[in-house]
Design a protein around this motif. Structure first.
Motif, PDB file in Angstrom:
ATOM      1  N   VAL A 219      -6.768   4.640 -31.119  1.00 15.86           N
ATOM      2  CA  VAL A 219      -7.337   4.263 -32.411  1.00 15.86           C
ATOM      3  C   VAL A 219      -7.733   5.551 -33.123  1.00 15.86           C
ATOM      4  N   THR A 220      -7.293   5.722 -34.345  1.00 15.39           N
ATOM      5  CA  THR A 220      -7.656   6.912 -35.111  1.00 15.39           C
ATOM      6  C   THR A 220      -8.650   6.539 -36.199  1.00 15.39           C
ATOM      7  N   THR A 221      -9.401   7.522 -36.646  1.00 16.54           N
ATOM      8  CA  THR A 221     -10.349   7.313 -37.731  1.00 16.54           C
ATOM      9  C   THR A 221      -9.980   8.237 -38.888  1.00 16.54           C
ATOM     10  N   SER A 222     -10.437   7.902 -40.081  1.00 18.80           N
ATOM     11  CA  SER A 222     -10.087   8.701 -41.259  1.00 18.80           C
ATOM     12  C   SER A 222     -10.922   9.962 -41.369  1.00 18.80           C
ATOM     13  N   THR A 223     -12.112   9.940 -40.780  1.00 18.88           N
ATOM     14  CA  THR A 223     -12.991  11.112 -40.817  1.00 18.88           C
ATOM     15  C   THR A 223     -13.659  11.304 -39.460  1.00 18.88           C
ATOM     16  N   ALA A 224     -14.232  12.484 -39.279  1.00 15.63           N
ATOM     17  CA  ALA A 224     -14.991  12.785 -38.061  1.00 15.63           C
ATOM     18  C   ALA A 224     -16.104  13.759 -38.429  1.00 15.63           C
ATOM     19  N   GLN A 225     -16.980  13.316 -39.320  1.00 10.65           N
ATOM     20  CA  GLN A 225     -18.033  14.175 -39.842  1.00 10.65           C
ATOM     21  C   GLN A 225     -19.280  14.067 -38.975  1.00 10.65           C
ATOM     22  N   THR A 226     -19.581  15.139 -38.254  1.00 17.64           N
ATOM     23  CA  THR A 226     -20.766  15.163 -37.399  1.00 17.64           C
ATOM     24  C   THR A 226     -21.222  16.596 -37.214  1.00 17.64           C
ATOM     25  N   LEU A 227     -22.518  16.794 -37.050  1.00 17.58           N
ATOM     26  CA  LEU A 227     -23.007  18.148 -36.780  1.00 17.58           C
ATOM     27  C   LEU A 227     -22.583  18.618 -35.392  1.00 17.58           C
ATOM     28  N   ALA A 228     -22.206  17.676 -34.520  1.00 19.19           N
ATOM     29  CA  ALA A 228     -21.727  18.019 -33.179  1.00 19.19           C
ATOM     30  C   ALA A 228     -20.225  18.291 -33.257  1.00 19.19           C
ATOM     31  N   ASP A 229     -19.849  19.481 -33.744  1.00 15.65           N
ATOM     32  CA  ASP A 229     -18.438  19.744 -34.041  1.00 15.65           C
ATOM     33  C   ASP A 229     -17.555  19.692 -32.795  1.00 15.65           C
ATOM     34  N   GLY A 230     -18.126  19.901 -31.615  1.00 16.54           N
ATOM     35  CA  GLY A 230     -17.340  19.813 -30.396  1.00 16.54           C
ATOM     36  C   GLY A 230     -16.887  18.405 -30.060  1.00 16.54           C
ATOM     37  N   MET A 231     -17.419  17.402 -30.778  1.00 17.02           N
ATOM     38  CA  MET A 231     -17.019  16.008 -30.565  1.00 17.02           C
ATOM     39  C   MET A 231     -16.299  15.435 -31.781  1.00 17.02           C
ATOM     40  N   ALA A 232     -15.920  16.293 -32.739  1.00 12.41           N
ATOM     41  CA  ALA A 232     -15.340  15.825 -33.998  1.00 12.41           C
ATOM     42  C   ALA A 232     -13.843  15.585 -33.868  1.00 12.41           C
ATOM     43  N   CYS A 233     -13.484  14.508 -33.203  1.00  8.30           N
ATOM     44  CA  CYS A 233     -12.077  14.154 -32.959  1.00  8.30           C
ATOM     45  C   CYS A 233     -11.725  12.879 -33.715  1.00  8.30           C
ATOM     46  N   ARG A 234     -10.642  12.922 -34.495  1.00  9.29           N
ATOM     47  CA  ARG A 234     -10.142  11.732 -35.191  1.00  9.29           C
ATOM     48  C   ARG A 234      -8.994  11.061 -34.467  1.00  9.29           C
ATOM     49  N   ILE A 235      -8.224  11.864 -33.688  1.00 11.63           N
ATOM     50  CA  ILE A 235      -6.989  11.358 -33.090  1.00 11.63           C
ATOM     51  C   ILE A 235      -6.991  11.680 -31.597  1.00 11.63           C
ATOM     52  N   PRO A 236      -7.418  10.756 -30.747  1.00 12.23           N
ATOM     53  CA  PRO A 236      -7.385  10.995 -29.296  1.00 12.23           C
ATOM     54  C   PRO A 236      -5.949  11.088 -28.782  1.00 12.23           C
ATOM     55  N   GLU A 237      -5.794  11.686 -27.601  1.00 12.57           N
ATOM     56  CA  GLU A 237      -4.489  11.761 -26.966  1.00 12.57           C
ATOM     57  C   GLU A 237      -4.416  10.761 -25.820  1.00 12.57           C
ATOM     58  N   ALA A 238      -3.187  10.302 -25.534  1.00 10.41           N
ATOM     59  CA  ALA A 238      -2.995   9.218 -24.568  1.00 10.41           C
ATOM     60  C   ALA A 238      -3.382   9.611 -23.151  1.00 10.41           C
ATOM     61  N   GLU A 239      -3.054  10.844 -22.733  1.00 11.51           N
ATOM     62  CA  GLU A 239      -3.288  11.234 -21.338  1.00 11.51           C
ATOM     63  C   GLU A 239      -4.773  11.245 -20.976  1.00 11.51           C
ATOM     64  N   PRO A 240      -5.625  11.946 -21.743  1.00 10.90           N
ATOM     65  CA  PRO A 240      -7.051  11.889 -21.381  1.00 10.90           C
ATOM     66  C   PRO A 240      -7.641  10.495 -21.518  1.00 10.90           C
ATOM     67  N   LEU A 241      -7.166   9.739 -22.505  1.00  6.20           N
ATOM     68  CA  LEU A 241      -7.677   8.382 -22.665  1.00  6.20           C
ATOM     69  C   LEU A 241      -7.413   7.549 -21.411  1.00  6.20           C
ATOM     70  N   ALA A 242      -6.222   7.681 -20.841  1.00  6.57           N
ATOM     71  CA  ALA A 242      -5.888   6.924 -19.636  1.00  6.57           C
ATOM     72  C   ALA A 242      -6.805   7.300 -18.472  1.00  6.57           C
ATOM     73  N   VAL A 243      -7.080   8.593 -18.328  1.00  4.72           N
ATOM     74  CA  VAL A 243      -7.968   9.051 -17.246  1.00  4.72           C
ATOM     75  C   VAL A 243      -9.375   8.505 -17.439  1.00  4.72           C
ATOM     76  N   VAL A 244      -9.861   8.569 -18.674  1.00  4.73           N
ATOM     77  CA  VAL A 244     -11.230   8.131 -18.948  1.00  4.73           C
ATOM     78  C   VAL A 244     -11.356   6.618 -18.799  1.00  4.73           C
TER      79      VAL A 244
END
Length: 318
Positions: A219-244
């Motif tokens: 699932v992608t989002t149109s924005t990823a605005q957060t002061l926590a820039d290390g978590m500012a992801c709009r487009i996850p990847e399939a491989e880590p998602l499967a592991v998690v």
């Protein structure tokens, strides 16, 4: 992704450049939560974040495969870029880093100080990543992805240290950006045969990973605005998602206000400074402290690279 022997090899690579980071059970923090709370201090690495481990292992493995690289290129909000710059400087390989416009001034300065060429392009990380791919194709550079087995194997060494130092952990909270940190934690736990619950943390305004986790598809989002820039992801990847999805108990969303509370609590109780993503794990634990009473819990302080003006503003709040 890798076996225990391969993880131990990665640890030797990491320790040739830096010592293990400490983990402490801070009394004030434990009293605040009502549980024994261990902090894994990845803010104590040479680049101020856990990512340096992945850069060291990835670059070493890459040079074994390709000994005549003309240069590397990657996209980052800062810590991934610093990790690669630190590793590339040691082996004399050129590095080009694409960051979004308005990126942290101090992270940009740190990457340049390590010898990288920093290019500002795009409104966020995902647009910067598109520009990095175009640059790699036009210049013939090798593009370093945000997620790769060798990056995970490197950062998993922090998890190996934590699990070997602290026995009987009930739960570990860890922030999620592109997924290397939580995947390394899951893999290390499984390789050691432990039953520790792992809880991922994302920003409530950059929750593409959480939505993907819950829905079982990207699932992608149109924005990823957060002061926590290390978590500012709009487009996850399939491989880590499967592991998690297979290895994590749940993903908790935290607001920027809750992250700021985490930054202040870490400073008050441990006198350690955390960037937004670095405080997210504690923010999630504070949110779930009722269910963690009397247990043994760890939070990953993944990094401390917060700009001075931002840190001063947050710490000055009541």
């Amino acid at each position: 992704m890798f076996d225990l022997s391969s993880l131990q090899d990665a640890a030797r690579t990491v320790y040739a450049a830096m010592p293990p980071t400490p983990q402490y059970a801070w009394p004030l923090l434990s009293a605040r939560i009502g549980a024994t709370v261990w902090v894994k201090h990845e803010n104590h690495t040479p680049t101020g974040a856990f990512k340096v481990r992945g850069g060291l292992v990835y670059v070493e493995a890459l040079l074994r495969r390709y000994s005549h690289l003309t240069g590397l290129v990657t996209a980052t909000r800062g810590n991934h870029g610093q990790s690669l710059a630190y590793a590339c400087r040691a082996v004399g390989v050129g590095l080009w880093i694409v960051v979004p416009k308005g990126n942290s001034r101090e992270k940009n300065a740190a990457m340049r100080a390590l010898g990288a060429t920093v290019i500002e392009c795009g409104r966020d990380f995902d647009e910067a990543r598109e520009h990095a791919a175009a640059l790699a194709q036009s210049k013939g550079y090798y593009q370093v992805p945000a997620f790769h087995t060798d990056l995970v194997r490197g950062v998993a060494t922090y998890a190996l240290e934590l699990f070997e130092a602290v026995h009987g952990l009930d739960t570990v909270y860890v922030p999620i950006g592109m997924g290397s940190g939580i995947c390394g934690l899951i893999q290390a736990r499984d390789l050691l045969g432990l039953k520790t619950e792992i809880v991922g943390v994302v920003s409530s305004t950059a929750d593409a990973f959480a939505q993907s986790f819950e829905q079982g598809c990207i699932v992608t989002t149109s924005t990823a605005q957060t002061l926590a820039d290390g978590m500012a992801c709009r487009i996850p990847e399939a491989e880590p998602l499967a592991v998690v999805r297979q290895g994590a108990a749940r993903i908790v969303r935290v607001t920027d206000e809750e992250v700021c509370r985490g930054i202040k609590a870490l400073y008050e109780d441990t006198h350690n400074l955390a960037e937004g993503a670095g405080a997210a794990a504690l923010a999630a634990l504070l949110k779930e402290r009722a269910q963690q009473q009397g247990r043994q819990v760890a939070v990953i302080l993944s990094g401390a690279n917060i700009d001075r003006d931002q840190a001063a503003s947050i710490l000055a709040e009541p």
